[in-house]
Scaffold this motif. Sequence first.
Motif, PDB file in Angstrom:
ATOM      1  N   LYS A 176      20.527   9.427  46.406  1.00 43.67           N
ATOM      2  CA  LYS A 176      20.172  10.593  47.227  1.00 43.67           C
ATOM      3  C   LYS A 176      20.308  11.881  46.394  1.00 43.67           C
ATOM      4  O   LYS A 176      19.447  12.759  46.450  1.00 43.67           O
ATOM      5  N   SER A 219       2.356  12.267  57.171  1.00 42.49           N
ATOM      6  CA  SER A 219       3.165  11.783  56.048  1.00 42.49           C
ATOM      7  C   SER A 219       3.887  10.519  56.504  1.00 42.49           C
ATOM      8  O   SER A 219       4.171  10.360  57.691  1.00 42.49           O
ATOM      9  N   LEU A 248       5.235  11.765  43.621  1.00 45.97           N
ATOM     10  CA  LEU A 248       6.263  11.057  44.390  1.00 45.97           C
ATOM     11  C   LEU A 248       6.369   9.585  43.960  1.00 45.97           C
ATOM     12  O   LEU A 248       7.463   9.020  43.922  1.00 45.97           O
ATOM     13  N   LEU A 301      11.715  10.225  51.033  1.00 46.51           N
ATOM     14  CA  LEU A 301      10.501  10.846  50.477  1.00 46.51           C
ATOM     15  C   LEU A 301       9.361  10.704  51.480  1.00 46.51           C
ATOM     16  O   LEU A 301       9.086   9.605  51.949  1.00 46.51           O
ATOM     17  N   LEU A 339      13.467  16.354  43.244  1.00 50.12           N
ATOM     18  CA  LEU A 339      12.523  17.081  44.111  1.00 50.12           C
ATOM     19  C   LEU A 339      12.603  18.583  43.842  1.00 50.12           C
ATOM     20  O   LEU A 339      11.592  19.280  43.818  1.00 50.12           O
ATOM     21  N   PHE A 373       5.608  10.587  51.903  1.00 44.68           N
ATOM     22  CA  PHE A 373       4.365  10.441  51.146  1.00 44.68           C
ATOM     23  C   PHE A 373       3.181  10.877  52.006  1.00 44.68           C
ATOM     24  O   PHE A 373       3.134  10.547  53.197  1.00 44.68           O
ATOM     25  N   VAL A 400      14.471   5.732  49.382  1.00 47.24           N
ATOM     26  CA  VAL A 400      13.075   6.156  49.232  1.00 47.24           C
ATOM     27  C   VAL A 400      12.480   6.576  50.582  1.00 47.24           C
ATOM     28  O   VAL A 400      11.450   7.242  50.638  1.00 47.24           O
ATOM     29  N   LEU A 422       8.290   9.457  40.827  1.00 49.57           N
ATOM     30  CA  LEU A 422       9.702   9.686  41.165  1.00 49.57           C
ATOM     31  C   LEU A 422      10.322   8.405  41.736  1.00 49.57           C
ATOM     32  O   LEU A 422      11.431   8.004  41.346  1.00 49.57           O
ATOM     33  N   ALA A 423       9.571   7.740  42.625  1.00 47.68           N
ATOM     34  CA  ALA A 423      10.098   6.504  43.232  1.00 47.68           C
ATOM     35  C   ALA A 423      10.287   5.417  42.175  1.00 47.68           C
ATOM     36  O   ALA A 423      11.275   4.676  42.215  1.00 47.68           O
ATOM     37  N   ILE A 447      17.429  12.064  44.059  1.00 46.72           N
ATOM     38  CA  ILE A 447      16.196  12.484  44.742  1.00 46.72           C
ATOM     39  C   ILE A 447      16.200  13.998  44.944  1.00 46.72           C
ATOM     40  O   ILE A 447      15.213  14.681  44.650  1.00 46.72           O
ATOM     41  N   SER A 448      17.337  14.526  45.402  1.00 47.84           N
ATOM     42  CA  SER A 448      17.405  15.968  45.663  1.00 47.84           C
ATOM     43  C   SER A 448      17.152  16.761  44.394  1.00 47.84           C
ATOM     44  O   SER A 448      16.349  17.705  44.393  1.00 47.84           O
ATOM     45  N   HIS A 459       6.850   7.277  55.449  1.00 46.42           N
ATOM     46  CA  HIS A 459       7.996   6.893  54.631  1.00 46.42           C
ATOM     47  C   HIS A 459       7.779   5.454  54.199  1.00 46.42           C
ATOM     48  O   HIS A 459       7.403   4.622  55.012  1.00 46.42           O
TER      49      HIS A 459
END
Lengths: 202, 179
Positions: free
Chosen positions: B127, A64, B150, A55, B134, A57, A52, B153-154, B130-131, A66
């Motif tokens: 990973k 941003s 997001l 990503l 996204l 945020f 995570v 998604l998480a 996630i790709s 993490h």
Amino acid sequence: MHIPDGFLSGGVLGATALGGLAVFSVSSARLKNSPPERIPLLGAAAAWVFAVQLLAFPAPGGASVHLNGVLLCAALLGPWSAALVSFSALLLSALMFQHGGLFSLGANFINIGVIQAFLGFALWRLRPAASSALVIGPLLGFLSGLACAVELYLSGRLASGAGFLLLAGAQAAAGLAEGAVTASLLGALSRLKPGLLRLERV
Amino acid sequence: MKIKLYLALSAAVLLVPWAGNLLWGIPAAAALLYWKFSGAAFFPAVRRAAAALPFALLIFISNSLSGFSGAAPWGALLKSASVIFMTALLFCAVPFSEIVSFLKALRAPVVFISVFSFMYRYFFSLKDDISSKLKALKARSRRPPGRRELSSLASALLLRSFERADRVRAAMLARGWEA
């Protein structure tokens, strides 16, 4: 804030390594006799914490951040488990992305893993609701930033004042985003898979 | 051997005094020596290291704002860049299984080794998830994904991760694993 190698003095590196090692050893000992299904679960949580980080945020001020996910892990799995998960993620993060140093792993573990897992869990238990993360997140972020600033100050890398404010303030802002995301994640989990909120917390 | 040399050279670099201009060659020499010894490609390691440098730069800026001047902040930044580069070389040159073997040789707790190995194994599938997610999010919207997208998604990733842990555990138990 993951402190890279090269910024902490030998004394601070040694003291934080010893402190971090002590917490890591106790965490491992506490989890040694866990039921077998807990190990893959901790591995999955650690993989999630690590993944995570990819990503970004949005955070206040157009920056941003993490997620570090330690507060969420502490709320779901308990403080010792969250500390071990955090240590594993920090180690792999230092190796794979060079995000934080291997020699400063003890300091980063104390700043991120120990403070956020134990204090986060203690605060979470006071009011175990998703919305609590909105308050706990920035507070933990601020304290992590402050711990980082103190370590740099003791290493002679930071004078008090602007540097302290910059680090603790930036981490509090990141904690604001972390708290908001953790609150929405906990809310989503309570709707989609409430069983995860009833796991044994070690 | 590569891990031990990395630890020795990094420790040597970290021991160099911050303000000694004449000693600035040591971090650079250590990084070049480790590059030669590790046998890893130079530019991929530089790219990896460059991605980590902003964090060192943030502390460097805090240093400068705090009133430090002269050689000390630059010395710290150079030492940091050198160790970051050597860590990037280490990860490029040493397989993960060797790192785990090294941790075992250090007598790291079994529970930690298990969690660490599981994490590495699960990470790559997450990973990929996630790709692809996204990419799907970006394809459906003109603006970059916000906090709400997001977060969902998480949470989907977290659920998927725990479900995978259940499946793996069941498969391992079926093969006679006992932890």
